[in-house]
Scaffold this motif. Structure first.
Motif, short mmCIF file in Angstrom:
data_model
loop_
_atom_site.label_atom_id
_atom_site.label_comp_id
_atom_site.label_asym_id
_atom_site.label_seq_id
_atom_site.Cartn_x
_atom_site.Cartn_y
_atom_site.Cartn_z
N SER A 245 0.84 -1.18 0.00
CA SER A 245 0.00 0.00 0.00
C SER A 245 0.88 1.24 0.00
CB SER A 245 -0.92 0.01 1.22
OG SER A 245 -1.66 1.21 1.30
N ARG A 246 0.54 2.23 -0.83
CA ARG A 246 1.29 3.48 -0.93
C ARG A 246 0.34 4.65 -0.74
NH1 ARG A 246 6.32 6.07 -0.75
NH2 ARG A 246 6.13 8.01 -1.90
N MET A 247 0.62 5.50 0.27
CA MET A 247 -0.19 6.67 0.52
C MET A 247 -0.03 7.69 -0.60
SD MET A 247 -1.66 5.91 3.35
CE MET A 247 -2.44 7.49 3.66
N LEU A 248 -1.10 8.43 -0.87
CA LEU A 248 -1.10 9.41 -1.95
C LEU A 248 -1.52 10.79 -1.44
CD1 LEU A 248 -2.95 7.33 -4.72
CD2 LEU A 248 -0.47 7.62 -4.46
N SER A 249 -1.19 11.80 -2.18
CA SER A 249 -1.63 13.18 -2.01
C SER A 249 -1.57 13.64 -0.55
CB SER A 249 -3.04 13.36 -2.60
OG SER A 249 -3.97 12.57 -1.91
N SER A 250 -2.58 14.38 -0.09
CA SER A 250 -2.51 15.00 1.24
C SER A 250 -2.44 14.00 2.40
CB SER A 250 -3.70 15.95 1.43
OG SER A 250 -4.93 15.28 1.20
N PRO A 251 -3.07 12.81 2.34
CA PRO A 251 -2.88 11.87 3.44
C PRO A 251 -1.42 11.45 3.64
CG PRO A 251 -4.83 11.26 2.20
CD PRO A 251 -4.15 12.35 1.43
N SER A 252 -0.65 11.38 2.56
CA SER A 252 0.75 10.97 2.69
C SER A 252 1.59 11.99 3.44
CB SER A 252 1.35 10.73 1.30
OG SER A 252 1.51 11.94 0.59
N ARG A 253 1.12 13.23 3.51
CA ARG A 253 1.87 14.29 4.19
C ARG A 253 1.37 14.54 5.61
NH1 ARG A 253 1.03 16.15 -1.10
NH2 ARG A 253 -0.76 17.40 -0.48
N SER A 254 0.44 13.72 6.06
CA SER A 254 -0.11 13.89 7.41
C SER A 254 0.97 13.64 8.46
CB SER A 254 -1.27 12.91 7.62
OG SER A 254 -1.62 12.84 8.99
N PRO A 255 0.99 14.42 9.55
CA PRO A 255 1.96 14.18 10.63
C PRO A 255 1.70 12.86 11.36
CG PRO A 255 0.39 15.88 11.24
CD PRO A 255 0.17 15.62 9.79
N LEU A 256 0.55 12.23 11.13
CA LEU A 256 0.26 10.94 11.74
C LEU A 256 0.89 9.79 10.97
CD1 LEU A 256 -3.55 11.38 12.56
CD2 LEU A 256 -1.57 12.00 13.96
N VAL A 257 1.24 10.02 9.71
CA VAL A 257 1.75 8.94 8.85
C VAL A 257 3.25 8.78 9.05
CG1 VAL A 257 2.11 8.21 6.47
CG2 VAL A 257 -0.10 9.18 7.16
N GLY A 258 3.64 7.61 9.54
CA GLY A 258 5.06 7.33 9.72
C GLY A 258 5.67 6.60 8.55
N ARG A 259 4.83 5.89 7.78
CA ARG A 259 5.32 5.15 6.60
C ARG A 259 4.39 5.44 5.44
NH1 ARG A 259 5.36 1.14 10.57
NH2 ARG A 259 7.42 0.40 11.20
N LYS A 260 4.93 5.87 4.34
CA LYS A 260 4.12 6.08 3.14
C LYS A 260 3.86 4.77 2.41
CE LYS A 260 5.53 10.87 2.40
NZ LYS A 260 6.06 11.87 1.43
N THR A 261 4.76 3.81 2.56
CA THR A 261 4.59 2.50 1.92
C THR A 261 4.61 1.41 2.98
OG1 THR A 261 5.70 3.27 -0.09
CG2 THR A 261 5.50 0.89 0.20
N THR A 262 3.62 0.52 2.94
CA THR A 262 3.55 -0.57 3.90
C THR A 262 3.36 -1.90 3.17
OG1 THR A 262 1.13 -0.39 4.15
CG2 THR A 262 2.53 0.93 5.63
#
Length: 275
Positions: A245-262
């Motif tokens: 899974s790869r985060m996209l757009s604004s969710p990927s830049r959230s301060p809660l997100v520690g990994r963009k790819t899982t």
């Protein structure tokens, strides 16, 4: 520990490909069961925070009640192992529209999120569990390709919002009784859903001393999966695979997100039967 578990999982999956498919005659791939019980071992990590890779033992089950299915985890799809269609988790039903089209409806629990006392997120609100309704449709694109799309919505008004998902699948048969499934999909979330899962409201930010982070509707993630299924006999099914899974757009830049790819690696076995 990670390498050992990965080797065990892959060994279970790859070892199935060496099992003789001629244990008995019969088109096992077209058998549809009335119930299924099984278990899987799952190794993976998540987008939120940066917790280490976790290892879980997950029971799975599914059964039919007339036109309806009740299932947990991947069990529903294994009831129809071999058929090129995506089935819902939870309480679901499928309806034929035209020759190659289907319409599905399901109810499923969304477990929300619990920060579990992580000091980095102290003061941030957990996400409560809720009930989501999902409508899906899809069809085959020839013998090996298929597509699907779905929309789901929080029914209990617990800030769950709505999501729209779409995916493309390809099935590669290996033997008469085994095959690989490759899937590629993406999810789009409305403002309520994305803000609840990846945002920090100004009110919360002020109370916990953080910077606010607000989101509008947009793409949440893109997913790829490779799943293996081997029908050992009329009743036993071996399965496993890899999900990315790869985060996209604004969710990927959230301060809660520690990994963009899982990732998530799984392997298991299930028994299906008829009442």
């Amino acid at each position: 520990m990670l390498s050992i578990c990965h080797r065990c999982g892959l060994g279970l999956v790859l070892g199935a490909s060496t099992v003789a498919a001629s244990a008995a005659d019969g088109d096992w791939l077209t058998i549809e069961g009335d119930y299924l019980i099984g278990a899987s071992v799952v190794s993976g990590n998540g987008h939120i925070g940066d917790a280490p890779v976790s290892y879980d033992f997950k029971p799975m089950w599914a059964f039919r009640l007339g036109p309806f299915r009740v299932s947990r985890s991947r069990a529903s799809s294994l009831l129809k192992a071999g058929r090129n269609e995506e089935l819902e988790t939870g309480v679901s039903a499928d309806f034929g529209i035209f020759n190659d089209w289907r319409l599905g409806a399901s109810l499923r629990m969304d477990n929300g999120r619990d920060f579990g006392g992580d000091p980095r997120f102290r003061g941030l609100p957990d996400i409560p569990s809720t009930l989501r309704a999902r409508i899906s449709t899809g069809s085959s694109l020839g013998e090996r390709w298929s597509w699907s799309t779905s929309i789901d919505k929080d029914l209990l008004g617990r800030r769950g919002g709505s999501r729209l998902s779409a995916g493309l699948g390809y099935r590669h048969p290996l033997t008469e009784h085994s095959y690989w499934d490759f899937g590629l999909g993406a999810t789009y979330g409305d403002k309520t859903y994305l803000q609840t899962h990846y945002g920090i409201t100004p009110e919360t930010a002020q109370s916990v001393g953080r910077s606010p982070y607000t989101l509008s509707s947009g793409w949440e993630n893109m997913r790829a999966s490779l799943q293996y299924t081997h029908v050992l006999s009329e009743h036993w099914v071996l399965f496993g695979g890899l999900d990315l899974s790869r985060m996209l757009s604004s969710p990927s830049r959230s301060p809660l997100v520690g990994r963009k790819t899982t990732h998530s690696i799984s392997a298991g076995i299930a028994f299906r039967g008829k009442r």
